[in-house]
Design an enzyme around this catalytic site. Sequence first.
Site, short mmCIF file in Angstrom:
data_model
loop_
_atom_site.label_atom_id
_atom_site.label_comp_id
_atom_site.label_asym_id
_atom_site.label_seq_id
_atom_site.Cartn_x
_atom_site.Cartn_y
_atom_site.Cartn_z
N SER A 162 0.51 -1.41 -0.31
CA SER A 162 0.01 0.62 -0.16
C SER A 162 1.17 0.89 0.69
O SER A 162 1.47 0.97 0.69
CB SER A 162 -1.37 -0.03 1.09
OG SER A 162 -1.52 1.70 1.39
N TYR A 176 -2.05 -0.47 10.01
CA TYR A 176 -1.39 -1.46 8.89
C TYR A 176 -0.71 -0.33 8.59
O TYR A 176 0.41 -1.23 7.65
CB TYR A 176 -2.83 -0.31 8.63
CG TYR A 176 -3.51 -0.96 6.80
CD1 TYR A 176 -3.36 -2.05 5.95
CD2 TYR A 176 -2.49 0.39 5.84
CE1 TYR A 176 -4.32 -2.02 4.84
CE2 TYR A 176 -3.33 0.19 4.25
CZ TYR A 176 -3.95 -0.98 4.05
OH TYR A 176 -4.15 -1.62 2.65
P1 NDP Z 1 -11.56 -6.31 0.50
O1 NDP Z 1 -11.54 -6.38 2.06
O2 NDP Z 1 -12.44 -6.16 -0.21
O3 NDP Z 1 -10.67 -7.57 0.14
C1 NDP Z 1 -9.69 -8.61 0.76
C2 NDP Z 1 -9.74 -10.10 0.42
O4 NDP Z 1 -9.02 -10.70 0.62
C3 NDP Z 1 -11.60 -10.68 0.24
O5 NDP Z 1 -11.17 -12.05 -0.29
C4 NDP Z 1 -10.91 -11.46 1.16
O6 NDP Z 1 -11.17 -12.78 1.42
C5 NDP Z 1 -9.14 -11.92 1.54
N1 NDP Z 1 -9.01 -12.02 2.68
C6 NDP Z 1 -8.98 -11.34 3.79
N2 NDP Z 1 -8.04 -11.62 5.34
C7 NDP Z 1 -8.40 -13.01 4.68
C8 NDP Z 1 -7.98 -13.57 5.24
N3 NDP Z 1 -6.98 -14.12 6.74
N4 NDP Z 1 -7.46 -15.18 4.49
C9 NDP Z 1 -7.59 -15.82 3.53
N5 NDP Z 1 -8.56 -14.05 2.79
C10 NDP Z 1 -8.70 -12.92 2.81
O7 NDP Z 1 -9.49 -5.65 0.74
P2 NDP Z 1 -9.77 -4.48 -0.92
O8 NDP Z 1 -9.79 -5.61 -1.70
O9 NDP Z 1 -9.29 -3.47 -0.74
O10 NDP Z 1 -7.66 -4.74 -0.79
C11 NDP Z 1 -7.00 -6.09 -1.32
C12 NDP Z 1 -5.29 -5.44 -0.66
O11 NDP Z 1 -5.21 -4.56 -1.33
C13 NDP Z 1 -5.01 -5.64 0.92
O12 NDP Z 1 -3.85 -6.08 0.53
C14 NDP Z 1 -5.21 -4.19 1.07
O13 NDP Z 1 -4.29 -3.78 1.97
C15 NDP Z 1 -4.45 -3.24 -0.20
N6 NDP Z 1 -4.71 -2.42 -0.71
C16 NDP Z 1 -6.16 -1.74 -0.61
C17 NDP Z 1 -6.60 -0.61 -0.30
C18 NDP Z 1 -7.24 -0.39 -1.14
O14 NDP Z 1 -7.80 0.82 -0.91
N7 NDP Z 1 -8.80 -1.20 -1.01
C19 NDP Z 1 -5.47 0.38 -1.19
C20 NDP Z 1 -4.46 -0.08 -1.14
C21 NDP Z 1 -4.17 -1.82 -0.35
P3 NDP Z 1 -12.91 -12.74 2.64
O15 NDP Z 1 -13.67 -12.19 1.36
O16 NDP Z 1 -13.05 -14.43 2.52
O17 NDP Z 1 -13.32 -12.15 3.22
#
Ligand code: NDP
Length: 267
Positions: A162, A176
């Site tokens: 991020s 975070y």
């Molecule tokens: P979401 O919360 O929308 O989606 C998260 C995804 O990760 C889901 O598929 C979720 O699965 C999965 N996940 C979360 N926890 C676990 C776990 N313990 N085990 C397996 N799978 C898990 O997040 P984003 O798409 O926004 O974020 C994705 C990545 O991008 C993250 O690393 C985030 O930190 C990073 N990011 C996001 C930004 C943003 O503005 N959105 C900006 C910068 C970085 P499930 O559906 O089963 O919960």
Amino acid sequence: MEGIARLVSMIDEIWSRHMSKTKFLQGKIAFVQGGSRGIGAAIVRRLAAEGAAVGFSYASSVEKAEALADEVRAAGGRAYAIRADSADEAAVRQALRDVVERFGGLDILVNNAGVLPWGSIEALPLEAFDRAMAINVRSVFVASQEAARHIGDGGRIINIGSVNADRIPVAGGAVYAMSKAALVGLTKGMARDLGPRHITVNNVQPGPVDTDMNPADGESAARLRALMALDRYGRADEIAGLVAYLAGPEAGYVTGASLNIDGGFSA
Ligand code: NDP
């Protein structure tokens, strides 16, 4: 002469049609850690659209994960979803081994699973710190270590960090930001470890992207947009485009890098 010109133009057209259909990840096998929603789901779609067979994990969204796998298969691709909590070392290792067994190898690992612990250091519970470290950092180590045992020479590891690793312009994101900053160093070190095998390791650092984690109509959205050069949130498919590039043949000389894709958030 006219006949030859027509023939050349026909060959040209056939060739360009063929080139536009060439999928640059055809025959590759990928695993996306955390692929059921948001950025991870966009990465699954994009890698599959480029021809890769994609296994992906999720924590609890069974229906969304199965629907995504069905969608990819309906479009002629190969995908399957596997429940594996990224905080659970054994589950992560098993999920990777399942992909290797099912598809016959591994070329690309994308570590996308992440959580957003939010709160001031004055009050944030230690459990939130431990969970963020387990999912955002430890799972990247575990999955990359397991992947390194199976991935072929010239493979790819791509972490989703991020821009908050470098800049956290609002209060409440200390843990975070720390977890994403850890990925910068982990990426550099892994790039050194795996360089001799021509495996590249990179870290994609998105700015605000419209997902469940950070909705474009959420309460802090206006404040975040005001900090950017482009007055809009990013789309998950834009992040997936950079991931696909890093996974592809043109990115063979990019490694150890943390690459911002953030609408100028850090400009
Ligand atoms: P979401 O919360 O929308 O989606 C998260 C995804 O990760 C889901 O598929 C979720 O699965 C999965 N996940 C979360 N926890 C676990 C776990 N313990 N085990 C397996 N799978 C898990 O997040 P984003 O798409 O926004 O974020 C994705 C990545 O991008 C993250 O690393 C985030 O930190 C990073 N990011 C996001 C930004 C943003 O503005 N959105 C900006 C910068 C970085 P499930 O559906 O089963 O919960």
